[in-house]
Write a protein that holds these residues in place. Structure first.
Motif, PDB file in Angstrom:
ATOM      1  N   ASP A 111     -65.588  -7.161  -7.325  1.00 28.35           N
ATOM      2  CA  ASP A 111     -64.685  -6.379  -6.473  1.00 28.35           C
ATOM      3  C   ASP A 111     -64.818  -4.866  -6.670  1.00 28.35           C
ATOM      4  OD1 ASP A 111     -63.641  -8.786  -5.649  1.00 28.35           O
ATOM      5  OD2 ASP A 111     -61.565  -8.316  -6.158  1.00 28.35           O
ATOM      6  N   ARG A 118     -59.222 -16.797  -9.705  1.00 23.59           N
ATOM      7  CA  ARG A 118     -57.965 -16.263  -9.175  1.00 23.59           C
ATOM      8  C   ARG A 118     -57.484 -16.938  -7.886  1.00 23.59           C
ATOM      9  NH1 ARG A 118     -57.191 -11.993 -12.643  1.00 23.59           N
ATOM     10  NH2 ARG A 118     -59.180 -11.498 -13.568  1.00 23.59           N
ATOM     11  N   ARG A 165     -52.172 -10.448  -9.282  1.00 24.93           N
ATOM     12  CA  ARG A 165     -53.605 -10.366  -9.571  1.00 24.93           C
ATOM     13  C   ARG A 165     -53.986 -11.314 -10.711  1.00 24.93           C
ATOM     14  NH1 ARG A 165     -58.273  -8.680  -6.989  1.00 24.93           N
ATOM     15  NH2 ARG A 165     -59.898  -8.802  -8.552  1.00 24.93           N
ATOM     16  N   ALA A 211     -62.471  -2.008 -22.836  1.00 18.58           N
ATOM     17  CA  ALA A 211     -63.461  -0.936 -22.973  1.00 18.58           C
ATOM     18  C   ALA A 211     -62.756   0.352 -22.577  1.00 18.58           C
ATOM     19  CB  ALA A 211     -64.639  -1.208 -22.047  1.00 18.58           C
ATOM     20  N   GLY A 263     -60.595  -7.781 -21.303  1.00 22.26           N
ATOM     21  CA  GLY A 263     -59.343  -7.031 -21.358  1.00 22.26           C
ATOM     22  C   GLY A 263     -58.113  -7.880 -21.120  1.00 22.26           C
ATOM     23  N   GLU A 264     -58.295  -9.069 -20.558  1.00 24.15           N
ATOM     24  CA  GLU A 264     -57.126  -9.851 -20.157  1.00 24.15           C
ATOM     25  C   GLU A 264     -56.586 -10.730 -21.282  1.00 24.15           C
ATOM     26  OE1 GLU A 264     -57.832 -10.974 -16.051  1.00 24.15           O
ATOM     27  OE2 GLU A 264     -56.020 -12.200 -16.150  1.00 24.15           O
ATOM     28  N   GLY A 324     -63.634 -11.465 -15.755  1.00 24.87           N
ATOM     29  CA  GLY A 324     -63.116 -12.130 -14.560  1.00 24.87           C
ATOM     30  C   GLY A 324     -64.241 -12.943 -13.943  1.00 24.87           C
ATOM     31  N   HIS A 325     -64.198 -13.100 -12.631  1.00 29.97           N
ATOM     32  CA  HIS A 325     -65.154 -14.004 -12.002  1.00 29.97           C
ATOM     33  C   HIS A 325     -66.601 -13.535 -12.170  1.00 29.97           C
ATOM     34  CE1 HIS A 325     -65.350 -17.542  -9.372  1.00 29.97           C
ATOM     35  NE2 HIS A 325     -66.599 -17.115  -9.304  1.00 29.97           N
ATOM     36  N   ALA A 326     -66.860 -12.275 -11.807  1.00 32.09           N
ATOM     37  CA  ALA A 326     -68.241 -11.785 -11.855  1.00 32.09           C
ATOM     38  C   ALA A 326     -68.750 -11.736 -13.297  1.00 32.09           C
ATOM     39  CB  ALA A 326     -68.323 -10.404 -11.208  1.00 32.09           C
ATOM     40  N   LYS A 351     -52.159 -20.105  -4.312  1.00 30.22           N
ATOM     41  CA  LYS A 351     -52.112 -21.378  -3.574  1.00 30.22           C
ATOM     42  C   LYS A 351     -51.523 -22.462  -4.486  1.00 30.22           C
ATOM     43  CE  LYS A 351     -56.445 -19.790  -1.434  1.00 30.22           C
ATOM     44  NZ  LYS A 351     -56.771 -18.650  -2.320  1.00 30.22           N
ATOM     45  N   TRP A 389     -62.713 -17.387   2.309  1.00 30.47           N
ATOM     46  CA  TRP A 389     -61.776 -18.355   2.875  1.00 30.47           C
ATOM     47  C   TRP A 389     -60.367 -18.061   2.393  1.00 30.47           C
ATOM     48  CZ3 TRP A 389     -63.087 -18.916  -2.042  1.00 30.47           C
ATOM     49  CH2 TRP A 389     -62.179 -19.529  -2.900  1.00 30.47           C
ATOM     50  N   CYS A 416     -64.097 -10.680  -2.522  1.00 33.58           N
ATOM     51  CA  CYS A 416     -63.951 -12.125  -2.341  1.00 33.58           C
ATOM     52  C   CYS A 416     -64.747 -12.895  -3.390  1.00 33.58           C
ATOM     53  CB  CYS A 416     -64.342 -12.545  -0.930  1.00 33.58           C
ATOM     54  SG  CYS A 416     -66.008 -12.100  -0.498  1.00 33.58           S
ATOM     55  N   TRP A 417     -64.331 -14.135  -3.528  1.00 32.31           N
ATOM     56  CA  TRP A 417     -64.841 -15.057  -4.541  1.00 32.31           C
ATOM     57  C   TRP A 417     -66.365 -15.173  -4.496  1.00 32.31           C
ATOM     58  CZ3 TRP A 417     -67.641 -19.515  -4.423  1.00 32.31           C
ATOM     59  CH2 TRP A 417     -67.536 -20.380  -5.514  1.00 32.31           C
TER      60      TRP A 417
HETATM   61  C1  LIG Z   1     -54.187 -14.237  -5.944  1.00 31.00           C
HETATM   62  C2  LIG Z   1     -55.612 -14.133  -5.473  1.00 31.00           C
HETATM   63  C3  LIG Z   1     -56.101 -15.050  -4.546  1.00 31.00           C
HETATM   64  C4  LIG Z   1     -57.404 -14.949  -4.086  1.00 31.00           C
HETATM   65  N1  LIG Z   1     -57.849 -15.852  -3.163  1.00 31.00           N
HETATM   66  C5  LIG Z   1     -59.104 -15.747  -2.688  1.00 31.00           C
HETATM   67  C6  LIG Z   1     -59.578 -16.665  -1.702  1.00 31.00           C
HETATM   68  O1  LIG Z   1     -58.863 -17.560  -1.254  1.00 31.00           O
HETATM   69  N2  LIG Z   1     -60.845 -16.527  -1.240  1.00 31.00           N
HETATM   70  C7  LIG Z   1     -61.681 -15.545  -1.707  1.00 31.00           C
HETATM   71  O2  LIG Z   1     -62.829 -15.466  -1.249  1.00 31.00           O
HETATM   72  N3  LIG Z   1     -61.264 -14.662  -2.657  1.00 31.00           N
HETATM   73  C8  LIG Z   1     -59.999 -14.738  -3.151  1.00 31.00           C
HETATM   74  N4  LIG Z   1     -59.558 -13.848  -4.107  1.00 31.00           N
HETATM   75  C9  LIG Z   1     -60.465 -12.774  -4.561  1.00 31.00           C
HETATM   76  C10 LIG Z   1     -61.314 -13.163  -5.776  1.00 31.00           C
HETATM   77  O3  LIG Z   1     -60.552 -13.832  -6.724  1.00 31.00           O
HETATM   78  C11 LIG Z   1     -61.889 -11.872  -6.351  1.00 31.00           C
HETATM   79  O4  LIG Z   1     -62.759 -11.347  -5.371  1.00 31.00           O
HETATM   80  C12 LIG Z   1     -62.629 -12.088  -7.664  1.00 31.00           C
HETATM   81  O5  LIG Z   1     -61.753 -12.521  -8.660  1.00 31.00           O
HETATM   82  C13 LIG Z   1     -63.286 -10.783  -8.099  1.00 31.00           C
HETATM   83  O6  LIG Z   1     -63.906 -10.972  -9.327  1.00 31.00           O
HETATM   84  P1  LIG Z   1     -64.198  -9.727 -10.304  1.00 31.00           P
HETATM   85  O7  LIG Z   1     -64.886 -10.306 -11.491  1.00 31.00           O
HETATM   86  O8  LIG Z   1     -64.831  -8.633  -9.568  1.00 31.00           O
HETATM   87  O9  LIG Z   1     -62.757  -9.184 -10.726  1.00 31.00           O
HETATM   88  P2  LIG Z   1     -61.614  -9.899 -11.530  1.00 31.00           P
HETATM   89  O10 LIG Z   1     -61.663 -11.367 -11.332  1.00 31.00           O
HETATM   90  O11 LIG Z   1     -60.365  -9.178 -11.188  1.00 31.00           O
HETATM   91  O12 LIG Z   1     -61.961  -9.613 -13.067  1.00 31.00           O
HETATM   92  C14 LIG Z   1     -61.975  -8.339 -13.629  1.00 31.00           C
HETATM   93  C15 LIG Z   1     -61.618  -8.466 -15.099  1.00 31.00           C
HETATM   94  O13 LIG Z   1     -61.973  -7.270 -15.765  1.00 31.00           O
HETATM   95  C16 LIG Z   1     -60.952  -6.937 -16.688  1.00 31.00           C
HETATM   96  N5  LIG Z   1     -61.049  -5.507 -17.005  1.00 31.00           N
HETATM   97  C17 LIG Z   1     -60.823  -4.454 -16.180  1.00 31.00           C
HETATM   98  N6  LIG Z   1     -61.046  -3.289 -16.826  1.00 31.00           N
HETATM   99  C18 LIG Z   1     -61.416  -3.629 -18.083  1.00 31.00           C
HETATM  100  C19 LIG Z   1     -61.760  -2.871 -19.230  1.00 31.00           C
HETATM  101  N7  LIG Z   1     -61.792  -1.535 -19.220  1.00 31.00           N
HETATM  102  N8  LIG Z   1     -62.077  -3.535 -20.360  1.00 31.00           N
HETATM  103  C20 LIG Z   1     -62.075  -4.892 -20.391  1.00 31.00           C
HETATM  104  N9  LIG Z   1     -61.753  -5.663 -19.340  1.00 31.00           N
HETATM  105  C21 LIG Z   1     -61.428  -5.032 -18.196  1.00 31.00           C
HETATM  106  C22 LIG Z   1     -59.689  -7.337 -15.940  1.00 31.00           C
HETATM  107  O14 LIG Z   1     -58.591  -7.456 -16.830  1.00 31.00           O
HETATM  108  C23 LIG Z   1     -60.124  -8.661 -15.340  1.00 31.00           C
HETATM  109  O15 LIG Z   1     -59.922  -9.711 -16.239  1.00 31.00           O
HETATM  110  C24 LIG Z   1     -58.251 -13.919  -4.583  1.00 31.00           C
HETATM  111  C25 LIG Z   1     -57.759 -12.993  -5.523  1.00 31.00           C
HETATM  112  C26 LIG Z   1     -56.455 -13.092  -5.963  1.00 31.00           C
HETATM  113  C27 LIG Z   1     -55.926 -12.077  -6.954  1.00 31.00           C
END
Ligand SMILES: Cc1cc2nc3c(=O)[nH]c(=O)nc-3n(C[C@H](O)[C@H](O)[C@H](O)COP(=O)(O)OP(=O)(O)OC[C@H]3O[C@@H](n4cnc5c(N)ncnc54)[C@H](O)[C@@H]3O)c2cc1C
Length: 413
Positions: A277, A44, A130, A82, A36-37, A12-14, A49, A322, A293-294
């Motif tokens: 997150d 996201r 999500r 994983a 995993g996706e 995902g993002h991070a 939006k 935001w 958040c992003w």
């Molecule tokens: C609809 C929506 C709108 C948003 N709008 C905003 C906004 O306007 N402003 C803002 O600041 N933030 C917003 N956010 C929040 C922001 O997108 C998240 O904070 C950010 O995506 C978090 O990134 P992450 O990498 O932690 O998690 P994610 O982006 O959720 O990525 C995690 C990834 O890990 C994968 N995964 C999980 N477990 C496993 C495993 N065991 N093996 C392999 N893969 C795995 C998941 O499938 C996923 O692909 C929004 C989120 C959503 C859902």
């Protein structure tokens, strides 16, 4: 320095930003990304939006340019999860019965929508939001004249309400609390946002809970805790998220409202880091904080990458996030939740900024809703004031005719 590869769980993002940052910072060894996706990493925020309002597709916001994986020699395991971590042999077990070894492991599994434990949640037409798949499924229901019920008056629920109204749906938002966005914004802002939605046609039911989703195969109605029902053709359950900690927990890592990390994003195992997150980090004051958040995912992904390479930089964020609804934007910076007093600044174009002050009149947070121009400028100024420890008089904060940047310069001498 680890020479047997870095494994990133979650693209995902991070996770995606971490992989990019590793290569950008000169990491020449193996990078394995466990995705995993099963698709190219994407942002996201557009899902609720531009994607739901029909202006873009999820693939328009990919995080990796198409050729990044090949060009940078990333071992990208698409559609594989994983399923376990063996900390003694430093291996991650995968859902395809494979295993991958690590010198450093980064966990970025994100969060998942909180479930509403009520009858009927498995009915067709009931969604959470999500992933790109969720967004495409929900988007297919947002047809002109559709009756959409959104359970949860938080940021994502409200963004979806705005998108659905713009697509000609009839929209009702049910919120259990007495007002919208109780967690995120002060009452004045929540009220402004509610009024804007109401003028666009969104209906709000506050202080009520959904107790059942009704229908034989597809959702037809939703029952509330006062016994009344609302007919609907689709429902979105948007009541927050839960950090994904299962993998870390099973591996015996410390968990505290997320995967617990120190200020360097290192977990209780020195070979394993976490970001995004799912990660609860040690804040400057020793408290543990988890941000959803992003910007947090963006910055933590990049920092975890540098720290896995030995940089040892602490994470000292000024939180910022935001939300976009219609042609208005909302921004929040700092820690409004620590504010004991709120000072409102009403801008001539109808935008509202709120400065959050502690008991000593120091600014601890700023939030705002309105035009991008006023809100971005006001929040940036608030961030600058907080960073420099400048506390203009409340009258100056309140008065939109006073240029706070200039006042700050005077105050700083
Ligand atoms: C609809 C929506 C709108 C948003 N709008 C905003 C906004 O306007 N402003 C803002 O600041 N933030 C917003 N956010 C929040 C922001 O997108 C998240 O904070 C950010 O995506 C978090 O990134 P992450 O990498 O932690 O998690 P994610 O982006 O959720 O990525 C995690 C990834 O890990 C994968 N995964 C999980 N477990 C496993 C495993 N065991 N093996 C392999 N893969 C795995 C998941 O499938 C996923 O692909 C929004 C989120 C959503 C859902």
């Amino acid at each position: 320095m680890p020479h047997d590869g870095i494994v990133i769980v979650g693209s995902g993002h991070a996770g995606a930003r971490a992989a990019q940052s590793l290569r950008a910072n000169g990491w020449q060894h193996r990078i394995s990304v466990i995705d995993g996706e099963g698709c190219a990493p994407y942002e996201r925020p557009p899902l609720s939006k531009a994607v739901l309002s029909g202006k873009s597709r999820p693939e328009d916001a990919v995080l990796f340019p198409q050729d990044f994986v090949e060009q940078h020699g990333i071992d990208f395991r698409s559609g594989v999860r994983a399923v376990g971590i063996d900390r003694d042999t430093r291996q991650v077990r995968l859902s395809n019965d494979d295993a991958v070894s690590y010198g450093r492991l980064l966990l970025t599994p994100g969060a998942e929508p909180r479930l509403l434990d009520i009858p009927g949640r498995e009915l067709e037409g009931v969604f959470s939001l999500r992933t790109a798949v969720d967004a495409c499924g929900l988007s297919g229901q947002l047809l002109p004249g559709a009756d959409v019920v959104i359970v949860g008056g938080g940021l994502i629920g409200l963004e979806v309400a705005a998108s659905a109204i713009q697509r000609g749906c009839s929209v009702t938002v049910i919120e259990a609390g007495p007002r919208l966005m109780t967690r995120a914004v002060p009452p004045e802002l929540a009220e402004l946002i509610r009024l804007l939605h109401e003028t666009r046609g969104v209906r709000f039911i506050l202080g009520r809970q959904a107790v059942a989703l009704l229908g034989s195969q597809r959702i037809e109605a939703l029952r509330m805790d006062d016994g009344s029902t609302l007919a609907c053709t689709a429902a979105l359950i948007s009541i927050g998220v839960t950090p994904r900690t299962d993998l870390a927990l099973a591996a015996g890592l410390e968990i505290e409202n997320g995967i617990a990390v120190d200020c360097f994003l290192k977990t209780s195992d020195p070979f394993i880091y976490a970001a995004g997150d799912a990660c609860a980090f040690k804040n400057g004051d020793g408290s543990r904080l988890r941000l959803e958040c992003w910007k947090n995912a963006e910055d933590q992904g990049a920092l975890a990458a540098r720290n896995m390479m030995g940089a040892n930089e602490p994470y000292t964020p000024m939180p910022w996030m935001w939300s976009d609804q219609y042609d208005r934007t909302m921004q929040i910076a700092g820690h409004p939740e620590l504010g004991e007093q709120h000072v409102a600044r009403h801008c001539p174009d109808g935008s509202l900024l709120v400065y959050h002050l502690d008991a000593n009149d120091a600014i601890v947070g700023v939030s705002g809703f309105g035009s991008l121009r006023e809100i971005a400028r006001g929040v940036r100024t608030g961030q600058m004031l907080m960073q420099r420890g400048i506390h203009p008089a409340k009258e100056a904060l309140q008065n939109p005719k006073i240029d706070l940047k200039a006042a700050a310069k005077v105050a700083a001498g």
